[in-house]
Design an enzyme around this catalytic site. Sequence first.
Site, mmCIF file in Angstrom:
data_model
loop_
_atom_site.group_PDB
_atom_site.id
_atom_site.type_symbol
_atom_site.label_atom_id
_atom_site.label_comp_id
_atom_site.label_asym_id
_atom_site.label_seq_id
_atom_site.Cartn_x
_atom_site.Cartn_y
_atom_site.Cartn_z
ATOM 1 C CG ASP A 38 -2.181 0.784 1.077
ATOM 2 O OD1 ASP A 38 -3.244 0.127 0.984
ATOM 3 O OD2 ASP A 38 -2.141 2.035 1.026
ATOM 4 C CG ASP A 66 2.451 5.931 -4.949
ATOM 5 O OD1 ASP A 66 1.536 5.553 -5.719
ATOM 6 O OD2 ASP A 66 2.661 7.130 -4.702
ATOM 7 C CG ASN A 93 -8.010 -4.137 -4.116
ATOM 8 O OD1 ASN A 93 -9.209 -4.225 -4.373
ATOM 9 N ND2 ASN A 93 -7.558 -3.481 -3.033
ATOM 10 C CE1 TYR A 162 -13.016 4.037 -8.651
ATOM 11 C CE2 TYR A 162 -15.183 3.592 -9.583
ATOM 12 C CZ TYR A 162 -14.134 3.220 -8.772
ATOM 13 O OH TYR A 162 -14.199 2.033 -8.077
ATOM 14 C CE LYS A 166 -11.605 0.721 -10.229
ATOM 15 N NZ LYS A 166 -10.756 -0.324 -9.656
ATOM 16 C CB THR A 197 -14.327 0.180 1.597
ATOM 17 O OG1 THR A 197 -14.450 1.036 0.443
ATOM 18 C CG2 THR A 197 -14.672 -1.248 1.209
HETATM 19 N N1 LIG Z 1 -15.904 0.267 -2.428
HETATM 20 C C1 LIG Z 1 -16.611 0.098 -3.537
HETATM 21 O O1 LIG Z 1 -17.836 0.357 -3.580
HETATM 22 C C2 LIG Z 1 -15.961 -0.466 -4.764
HETATM 23 C C3 LIG Z 1 -16.783 -0.965 -5.790
HETATM 24 C C4 LIG Z 1 -16.202 -1.487 -6.943
HETATM 25 C C5 LIG Z 1 -14.826 -1.483 -7.064
HETATM 26 N N2 LIG Z 1 -14.048 -0.978 -6.045
HETATM 27 C C6 LIG Z 1 -12.606 -1.022 -6.248
HETATM 28 O O2 LIG Z 1 -12.045 -1.846 -5.260
HETATM 29 C C7 LIG Z 1 -10.704 -1.447 -4.999
HETATM 30 C C8 LIG Z 1 -10.515 -1.270 -3.503
HETATM 31 O O3 LIG Z 1 -11.421 -0.267 -3.079
HETATM 32 P P1 LIG Z 1 -11.814 -0.066 -1.554
HETATM 33 O O4 LIG Z 1 -13.237 0.266 -1.542
HETATM 34 O O5 LIG Z 1 -11.284 -1.159 -0.725
HETATM 35 O O6 LIG Z 1 -10.987 1.304 -1.269
HETATM 36 P P2 LIG Z 1 -10.334 1.867 0.083
HETATM 37 O O7 LIG Z 1 -10.168 3.319 -0.134
HETATM 38 O O8 LIG Z 1 -11.114 1.406 1.247
HETATM 39 O O9 LIG Z 1 -8.913 1.156 0.104
HETATM 40 C C9 LIG Z 1 -8.015 1.405 -0.958
HETATM 41 C C10 LIG Z 1 -6.592 1.188 -0.500
HETATM 42 O O10 LIG Z 1 -5.757 1.496 -1.627
HETATM 43 C C11 LIG Z 1 -4.673 2.285 -1.175
HETATM 44 N N3 LIG Z 1 -4.143 3.110 -2.263
HETATM 45 C C12 LIG Z 1 -4.700 4.202 -2.832
HETATM 46 N N4 LIG Z 1 -3.869 4.720 -3.749
HETATM 47 C C13 LIG Z 1 -2.776 3.916 -3.775
HETATM 48 C C14 LIG Z 1 -1.556 3.927 -4.495
HETATM 49 N N5 LIG Z 1 -1.268 4.907 -5.366
HETATM 50 N N6 LIG Z 1 -0.670 2.938 -4.292
HETATM 51 C C15 LIG Z 1 -0.936 1.966 -3.385
HETATM 52 N N7 LIG Z 1 -2.034 1.919 -2.638
HETATM 53 C C16 LIG Z 1 -2.946 2.885 -2.835
HETATM 54 C C17 LIG Z 1 -5.236 3.122 -0.039
HETATM 55 O O11 LIG Z 1 -4.200 3.602 0.808
HETATM 56 C C18 LIG Z 1 -6.165 2.115 0.641
HETATM 57 O O12 LIG Z 1 -5.486 1.370 1.638
HETATM 58 C C19 LIG Z 1 -10.489 -0.151 -5.791
HETATM 59 O O13 LIG Z 1 -9.822 -0.478 -7.000
HETATM 60 C C20 LIG Z 1 -11.901 0.316 -6.073
HETATM 61 O O14 LIG Z 1 -11.971 1.097 -7.220
HETATM 62 C C21 LIG Z 1 -14.586 -0.495 -4.913
#
Ligand SMILES: NC(=O)c1ccc[n+]([C@@H]2O[C@H](COP(=O)([O-])OP(=O)(O)OC[C@H]3O[C@@H](n4cnc5c(N)ncnc54)[C@H](O)[C@@H]3O)[C@@H](O)[C@H]2O)c1
Length: 257
Positions: A38, A66, A93, A162, A166, A197
């Site tokens: 992360d 990152d 992810n 966004y 995707k 989340t």
């Molecule tokens: N939550 C939703 O409703 C949802 C729905 C569909 C898809 N997603 C996708 O699921 C994935 C995870 O989402 P989430 O809801 O767990 O998000 P979140 O914000 O809860 O967690 C995301 C994590 O990614 C890390 N992160 C962000 N930028 C980063 C970078 N440049 N390098 C490394 N780490 C980085 C953050 O520090 C965090 O720990 C994402 O790709 C998101 O687009 C989420």
Amino acid sequence: MSERLEGKTALVTGAAAGIGRGIAARLASEGARVILADRDEAGAVAAAHEIVSAGAIVAARGMLMDISDEASVTAAFTSLVDDGWVPDVVVANAGVQLFGRDAKVADLDLDSWQRTIDVNLTGTFLTLKHAVRAMLPNGGGSIILTGSPTGIRGEGAEFTAYSTSKAAIHGLGRTVAAAYVKEGIRVNTVVPAYTETPLVSAITSDPESRAAIISRIPMGRAGSPGDIEGIVVFFASDESAFATGTLVAVDGGMTTL
Ligand SMILES: NC(=O)c1ccc[n+]([C@@H]2O[C@H](COP(=O)([O-])OP(=O)(O)OC[C@H]3O[C@@H](n4cnc5c(N)ncnc54)[C@H](O)[C@@H]3O)[C@@H](O)[C@H]2O)c1
């Protein structure tokens, strides 16, 4: 422990929080040695400690990566190779959604567009590039991407950057899957529904927005990280040996009904 991933090493990006954190814990409970990567290094290390202290798992470590910075991605993979932790499984992810900045196209500023593309799309590209380089000498591996309903249909009309990032990730997954099928590298994409989340706290904390998005999920509830952990275990394991280039929604019917 069911040990479906015994002997495997799995890297999860964005593992300090949310869906990635849940996936990392589940992969560990299935017998994998896990790396939680992360940009929030302290959060990744803390999550790894939590997994280890929860009990019978092989090993877990947190590290800085990152994904939007190639030097950071290179350094992370180099240290894993040096330490003998080459991943058999990579869950790409990590992602961002810039609530309050991302917008309909006529209202979207270039910085917000660029930041979203830098992390979500370029970051996923960099993760795949270095994952594939690490996997090739090992005879292959399984890569799993986190997609989104916004990349499939008009769910994300208010989030141009966004949604576009995707949709592009879905295409990137198919392209890389086709390019490395002979080398034993499989790439599959999992599409979660709206999942409560930290990413979507702007929706979760607003009852009207929350009700509106849940009304578009036929099963009538938000997703949780646990809802997609099973499909990720399947794609990570040899049970999915004949599956590559797929896009699988586990979204309460959001994109399919
Ligand atoms: N939550 C939703 O409703 C949802 C729905 C569909 C898809 N997603 C996708 O699921 C994935 C995870 O989402 P989430 O809801 O767990 O998000 P979140 O914000 O809860 O967690 C995301 C994590 O990614 C890390 N992160 C962000 N930028 C980063 C970078 N440049 N390098 C490394 N780490 C980085 C953050 O520090 C965090 O720990 C994402 O790709 C998101 O687009 C989420």
